[in-house]
Structure formats: C-alpha cells, structure tokens
Scaffold this motif. Structure first.
Motif, PDB file in Angstrom:
ATOM      1  N   MET A   1     101.892  20.311  20.621  1.00 10.14           N
ATOM      2  CA  MET A   1     100.450  19.480  20.405  1.00 10.14           C
ATOM      3  C   MET A   1     100.745  18.841  18.862  1.00 10.14           C
ATOM      4  SD  MET A   1      96.510  20.454  20.688  1.00 10.14           S
ATOM      5  CE  MET A   1      96.626  21.351  22.054  1.00 10.14           C
ATOM      6  N   LYS A   3      99.817  17.552  15.203  1.00  9.35           N
ATOM      7  CA  LYS A   3      99.065  18.311  14.222  1.00  9.35           C
ATOM      8  C   LYS A   3      97.698  17.772  14.153  1.00  9.35           C
ATOM      9  CE  LYS A   3     101.642  21.194  10.988  1.00  9.35           C
ATOM     10  NZ  LYS A   3     102.539  21.404  10.114  1.00  9.35           N
ATOM     11  N   ILE A   4      96.895  18.479  13.761  1.00  8.65           N
ATOM     12  CA  ILE A   4      95.370  18.159  13.628  1.00  8.65           C
ATOM     13  C   ILE A   4      94.810  18.737  12.573  1.00  8.65           C
ATOM     14  CG2 ILE A   4      95.037  16.892  15.993  1.00  8.65           C
ATOM     15  CD1 ILE A   4      93.643  19.764  16.613  1.00  8.65           C
ATOM     16  N   TYR A  29      85.191  15.215  18.523  1.00  5.34           N
ATOM     17  CA  TYR A  29      85.823  16.232  19.338  1.00  5.34           C
ATOM     18  C   TYR A  29      84.411  17.067  19.984  1.00  5.34           C
ATOM     19  CZ  TYR A  29      87.865  20.793  20.570  1.00  5.34           C
ATOM     20  OH  TYR A  29      88.141  22.014  21.115  1.00  5.34           O
ATOM     21  N   ALA A  30      84.412  16.944  21.110  1.00  6.52           N
ATOM     22  CA  ALA A  30      83.339  17.952  21.554  1.00  6.52           C
ATOM     23  C   ALA A  30      83.974  18.893  22.661  1.00  6.52           C
ATOM     24  CB  ALA A  30      82.421  17.023  22.397  1.00  6.52           C
ATOM     25  N   GLY A  32      86.811  18.353  24.537  1.00  8.67           N
ATOM     26  CA  GLY A  32      88.161  18.227  24.218  1.00  8.67           C
ATOM     27  C   GLY A  32      88.965  18.156  25.516  1.00  8.67           C
ATOM     28  N   THR A  33      88.362  18.439  26.769  1.00  9.04           N
ATOM     29  CA  THR A  33      89.266  18.114  27.989  1.00  9.04           C
ATOM     30  C   THR A  33      89.973  16.850  28.215  1.00  9.04           C
ATOM     31  OG1 THR A  33      87.274  17.424  29.020  1.00  9.04           O
ATOM     32  CG2 THR A  33      87.717  19.720  29.135  1.00  9.04           C
ATOM     33  N   ASP A  34      89.387  15.972  27.479  1.00  5.40           N
ATOM     34  CA  ASP A  34      90.186  14.554  27.698  1.00  5.40           C
ATOM     35  C   ASP A  34      91.146  14.399  26.340  1.00  5.40           C
ATOM     36  OD1 ASP A  34      91.090  11.977  27.594  1.00  5.40           O
ATOM     37  OD2 ASP A  34      89.158  11.159  27.417  1.00  5.40           O
ATOM     38  N   LEU A  36      92.524  16.749  24.470  1.00  2.01           N
ATOM     39  CA  LEU A  36      93.598  17.674  24.079  1.00  2.01           C
ATOM     40  C   LEU A  36      94.889  17.238  24.912  1.00  2.01           C
ATOM     41  CD1 LEU A  36      92.413  21.163  24.186  1.00  2.01           C
ATOM     42  CD2 LEU A  36      92.902  19.663  22.041  1.00  2.01           C
ATOM     43  N   ILE A  37      94.561  16.495  25.982  1.00  2.57           N
ATOM     44  CA  ILE A  37      95.659  15.945  26.635  1.00  2.57           C
ATOM     45  C   ILE A  37      96.333  14.869  26.264  1.00  2.57           C
ATOM     46  CG2 ILE A  37      96.335  14.730  28.929  1.00  2.57           C
ATOM     47  CD1 ILE A  37      94.755  16.787  30.369  1.00  2.57           C
ATOM     48  N   LYS A  40      98.296  16.455  23.349  1.00  6.08           N
ATOM     49  CA  LYS A  40      99.537  17.094  23.990  1.00  6.08           C
ATOM     50  C   LYS A  40     100.595  16.102  24.171  1.00  6.08           C
ATOM     51  CE  LYS A  40      97.388  21.305  25.479  1.00  6.08           C
ATOM     52  NZ  LYS A  40      96.936  21.963  26.763  1.00  6.08           N
ATOM     53  N   ASN A  41     100.238  14.868  24.799  1.00  9.39           N
ATOM     54  CA  ASN A  41     101.302  14.059  25.257  1.00  9.39           C
ATOM     55  C   ASN A  41     101.629  12.974  24.026  1.00  9.39           C
ATOM     56  OD1 ASN A  41     101.116  15.323  27.648  1.00  9.39           O
ATOM     57  ND2 ASN A  41     100.360  13.237  28.712  1.00  9.39           N
ATOM     58  N   GLU A 105      86.094  25.106  35.886  1.00 14.79           N
ATOM     59  CA  GLU A 105      86.447  25.624  34.399  1.00 14.79           C
ATOM     60  C   GLU A 105      86.175  24.526  33.517  1.00 14.79           C
ATOM     61  OE1 GLU A 105      88.129  26.762  37.292  1.00 14.79           O
ATOM     62  OE2 GLU A 105      88.783  28.775  36.993  1.00 14.79           O
ATOM     63  N   LEU A 106      86.683  23.519  34.219  1.00 16.29           N
ATOM     64  CA  LEU A 106      86.405  22.179  33.177  1.00 16.29           C
ATOM     65  C   LEU A 106      85.060  21.704  32.929  1.00 16.29           C
ATOM     66  CD1 LEU A 106      89.829  20.122  34.439  1.00 16.29           C
ATOM     67  CD2 LEU A 106      89.152  21.266  32.215  1.00 16.29           C
ATOM     68  N   ALA A 109      83.705  23.329  30.229  1.00 20.85           N
ATOM     69  CA  ALA A 109      84.171  23.047  28.963  1.00 20.85           C
ATOM     70  C   ALA A 109      83.727  21.784  28.458  1.00 20.85           C
ATOM     71  CB  ALA A 109      85.594  23.065  28.695  1.00 20.85           C
TER      72      ALA A 109
END
Lengths: 330, 200
Positions: A1, A3-4, A29-30, A32-34, A36-37, A40-41, A105-106, A109
């Motif tokens: 991922m 660096k943040i 950032y709330a 993060g489901t969108d 974080l992807i 990561k990418n 699960e999503l 979150a």
C-alpha cells in the motif's frame, strides 16, 4: 500500500484546514472501503495524506426533524441505515436499496457519504490503467471490454458508470445534501451533487465536491401520503456486485391515479439517470399492470450503447416494468 | 526589485512606525497556532480473543498484517487483499469486518475475535465439528473467514433460516463452491447450540 500519513481532526474546521494545507494530495477518510483500494493499487488519485473525520463525533446519526423528515449524518454506516427502524417505517425503499449495496462486512465499514461520493469501479481505472481519471488521455472502457460497468447512455471523457445505489434512491425521495465548505454551509440536491464526469480541481470525478469540502448530512423530506416507491437492481452474481442496472421508482398516487412520478435508473450512465420521458408518460395515468407493460416503450430512447453493453438498456427497461408491476399489484 | 536608497528606507521606516502605532500590542500577541502533525507510526494494544497484545505499526498497515504478520496469529488467511473474497474476516467488537481492508489503527484498543478464538484441535467449536462432518471446508482457505462471520450471526440469532444464513454470509466466496455445505453447517450448528440436536 502507498505510504500515508493520517490526521485526526476533532472539528470540521480543523479538518478543512488540514485538507486545504495539502490540496489534492489529501483526502477525507471515513469508511475507507473505496479509498484503500485506490491506495493499494497506487492510483494517481491515491492521496498521501488522509484526514480521518471519524473523530468528529456529530456526523453519525439518524434523526427525525420537526417536519417529519429525516436527517442522516454522512458518517452513518450503511449497516446502521439498513437496520434502522425509523427509516424502515418512513422510507422502506431506501432501506431496501441500502441492503442491496455490497456485502454485509463492507456495509459495516462503509458510510453513506462515502457511498454517494465513491470513485467509479471501472476495471481499467482500478487496475491502474492510465485513463482520464488516472492521469492519461484515453478511456479504455470505451474501446475495450465494456460489458459490465460502462455507460450505455454516452459519456464525455470517462465512460464508467456511476456505481452507487444510494444516490438513485435518494433522488427519488427528493433528498438534499449539506456540504461544509470554507465559505460556509452549502446545500445541493443529489442530482447536483453527482452530475457525472466533471473536471473538479484538475481531476475528473463523478461528484462536484472540492478538495476542501466535506459532506456532512443527507436531508430527506417528510414522506407524503400516497407516495409509493420501489427499488430494483440487477447484479451479475445476485449479491455483492454493483448494479448492472437499477431502477428506483417513486409514484405520488391519488387512489390509483399517478399525480407525480420519479424514475431514476442507476448503473447505466455516468450519473444517476433520471428519465423524464417516462415520468411525463406516467403522469395522469391509472396505475395498472397494463401501464407497467407500456411504460418501457417510452424509456431510454436516446440510448447510445457501446460495443458490448446494449443489454444494459434492456435490463433497465425490464426493471422499470417489474418495478411498476410490483407497485400496481401490491 | 526595490533599491536601497535613503528615501525608500525612510518611507518604509515611517510606515513601520505608523503600523506599530495603530496595531499597538496586537503585533506581538499574534502567534500562529502550531501546524497539526499527521500520524505515520503508532503503538497500540489489541485485545485479540481476550488477550491484550501490543503491536507497533505504520499508518498504512492493515489489521490483517498486524494480526498475522506482527502478532503471528496465522489462522486468519488473506486471499485477495482487495475486499473481494471474505477469507480474512474477523470480528471487531462483535461485528464482522474484512481485516485486509481495515486499517490497523481503526481496531486499536478494540476487542478482536479471530478463528483462533473459536476453538482449537483439542476443543473444537460445534461449528467446526459440524463443518468437518458436512465437509464444509474443501481447501479450507475461506473457512477462517466464514466461520467467524457465522459465529457473529449465531451470537445474535440462534435460530437462523437458510436464507438468513445466505444473506449473512453473502460476503464470502468459496472457491470450492461448498456453499450448500456451509449453509447447512450454520443452520445445523444453531440447532446444536440450542440443544435440539447432538453431534454423533
């Protein structure tokens, strides 16, 4: 991922100061489901600074106002909306739509604000292709595989569909959103909030929220007597996926005569697609299964499907028909 | 560019004097507030299956990396790392989350339940015993994920129908397609936990 660095403001003013400090290099950032992807990418829009607004404690609520409408805080989790008794009583269609978003699960979150303002889920963008949204000058969806999540109603630069389900449902309910901006509070309708691919702050995004603005609240007006609504959604796997097409219908009925109608399709265009021609057709008619069968002939006549996604138009018409049938028979 | 002549100097000095005269003390009182500093590293306690464990992690570290890599509880499997499969599910305060898609700082100080908390080889949970009998785990990669989500469901609802189980476990993909066995396992485990059935 990628660096943040994370800020944790406790007030909206502080959060705006932090967002303004870094410009487009920071993001809210709330859930993060969108986000974080994207991190990561390592997409181009992935921010280096996150402003975690969950410590701001007055943004997570579902409450009834004096007129009988409902205010939902932007940080309310989708699971909380799906389980809310107040919303189930007043707007069963919204609860039905939210229950169809993603996986359980999503939903635990992700937040309502994040669902409204999510980035598109085009496989080329998420896979890191240099498309319009990712710093390039081409839409791979328009020329490549566009069978799932690309617009069948034309597009400007980016052809990816707006993926959210909450937005079409909220348009049908005539909801408004409140934004906190550095120059004070701002109120927008959902249609103004997500007008499709827009150049904002030098980036292409589906919504008009600028880098230093924060969505704080969704306001739904009180339900009128005789208002009936339905939400229909088609997904490739039946669960979890984004809408191939969705139809949210809202009818204002007197006895069985339609006084006012809202027809909003999701998942077929770069924005929640409000179909005025069907609305005009339905107005003044008597709700029946025959009408449900006639309505789709007027729908989406200006469709401009890409190579592989003409089926989206048929799906949307079918959903319109089944939604009207459900309203007519129930 | 400004030239340093006598005239300019006097002008500037005069301006300075008038300013001081107008502003008075406020010129010295106005001190800018310190800029907020972002967090990049953190150290926190995670209460995993009742045991408090301390880990140091970066802001970008996901919860799965803390559980499996930093703390060595390797029962939780990570498969897609993109919130698309459900194999990495854990319970945070009793609610299922994808641990690969939750930043570790979100779960800091909270109660986390992983597959290790369900049961071990000597003392299996009924869910694991029934799942073993029904062959609900073929390759076993998704098992750690759906087991804890099923546990969360059974904690809330001891009499779930097959449809309720299906909608609760909608966020889990089984590559071996043992779905019918998984649903049967959860429904029948509920019967065992209620005391209506026995594992033979």
């Amino acid at each position: 991922m990628k660096k943040i660095s994370v800020y944790r403001p406790t007030t909206i003013e502080e959060a705006q100061q932090m967002l303004s400090m870094h410009g487009t290099d920071a993001a809210v950032y709330a859930g993060g489901t969108d986000l974080l992807i994207r991190l990561k990418n390592r997409l181009k829009q992935a921010p280096a600074y996150l402003v975690d607004i969950k410590k701001i404690n007055n943004l997570r609520y579902i409450k009834e106002d004096a007129q009988g409408g409902v205010q939902i805080g932007a940080l309310t989790k989708l699971a909380e909306i799906a389980e809310s008794d107040l919303l189930a009583k007043k707007y069963p269609m919204l609860v039905q739509a939210v229950k169809m978003i993603s996986s359980p699960e999503l939903r635990n979150a992700s937040t309502l604000g994040g669902d409204l303002l999510q980035e598109v889920w085009c496989q080329y963008l998420r896979g890191g292709y240099a498309c319009w949204r990712n710093g390039g000058y081409i839409c791979y969806g328009a020329i490549g595989d566009n069978s799932y999540y690309h617009s069948a109603m034309g597009g400007r630069l980016c052809y990816a569909v707006y993926p959210g389900d909450a937005a079409p449902a909220l348009i049908t309910l005539d909801a408004k959103v409140k934004l906190a901006t550095p120059s004070g509070a701002k109120e927008l309708t959902i249609e103004q909030l997500v007008p499709g691919d827009m150049m904002v702050d030098g980036r292409i995004q589906s919504h008009v929220v600028r880098f230093n603005e924060i969505l704080t609240e969704v306001v739904i007006p009180p339900p009128k007597a005789g208002f009936r609504a339905s939400f229909e959604k088609l997904r490739p796997r039946g669960v979890w996926d984004f809408a191939m097409a969705s139809a949210s219908l809202g009818l204002q009925l007197r006895d069985r005569t339609i006084e006012d109608a809202r027809v909003v399709f999701g998942g077929i265009a770069g924005r929640p697609w409000r179909e005025k021609s069907v609305e005009d057709f339905l107005k003044g008619k008597t709700l029946s299964t025959d009408l449900a069968a006639q309505a789709p002939t007027n729908a989406l006549s200006n469709a401009a499907p890409l190579k592989y996604n003409a089926t989206k138009i048929d799906m949307a018409k079918g959903l319109l028909m089944s939604g009207l049938e459900k309203l007519a028979t129930s | 560019m400004m030239r340093y002549s006598r005239r300019n100097f006097l002008k500037a000095a005069g301006a300075g004097i008038t300013l001081t005269a107008i502003e008075g003390e406020s010129l010295f009182a106005a001190v800018a507030p310190p800029l907020p500093t972002p967090i990049t590293k953190e150290r926190a306690t995670f209460i995993i299956n009742g045991k408090p464990l301390v880990a140091e992690y970066e802001a970008r570290t996901t919860l799965w990396e803390v559980i499996a890599v930093k703390l060595g509880l390797t029962g939780t499997t990570r498969s897609c790392n993109r919130a698309s499969c459900g194999a990495c599910s854990v319970l945070i305060d009793g609610t299922p989350f994808y641990s690969c898609h939750t930043l570790a700082m979100e779960a800091a100080g909270k109660k986390i339940f992983t597959i290790e908390g369900l049961g071990d080889e000597k003392n299996l949970h009924p869910l694991q015993k029934v799942g073993y009998l029904y062959m609900a785990a073929d390759c076993g990669f998704c098992t750690a994920g759906w087991s804890v989500t099923a546990k969360a469901l059974l904690d809330k609802n001891l009499n779930p129908s097959a449809d309720e189980v299906k909608s609760a476990l909608a966020g889990h993909i089984c590559r071996c397609a043992a779905y019918s066995a998984i649903v049967r396992t959860v429904v029948d485990t509920a019967a065992v936990l209620r005391g209506e059935a026995e594992i033979i």
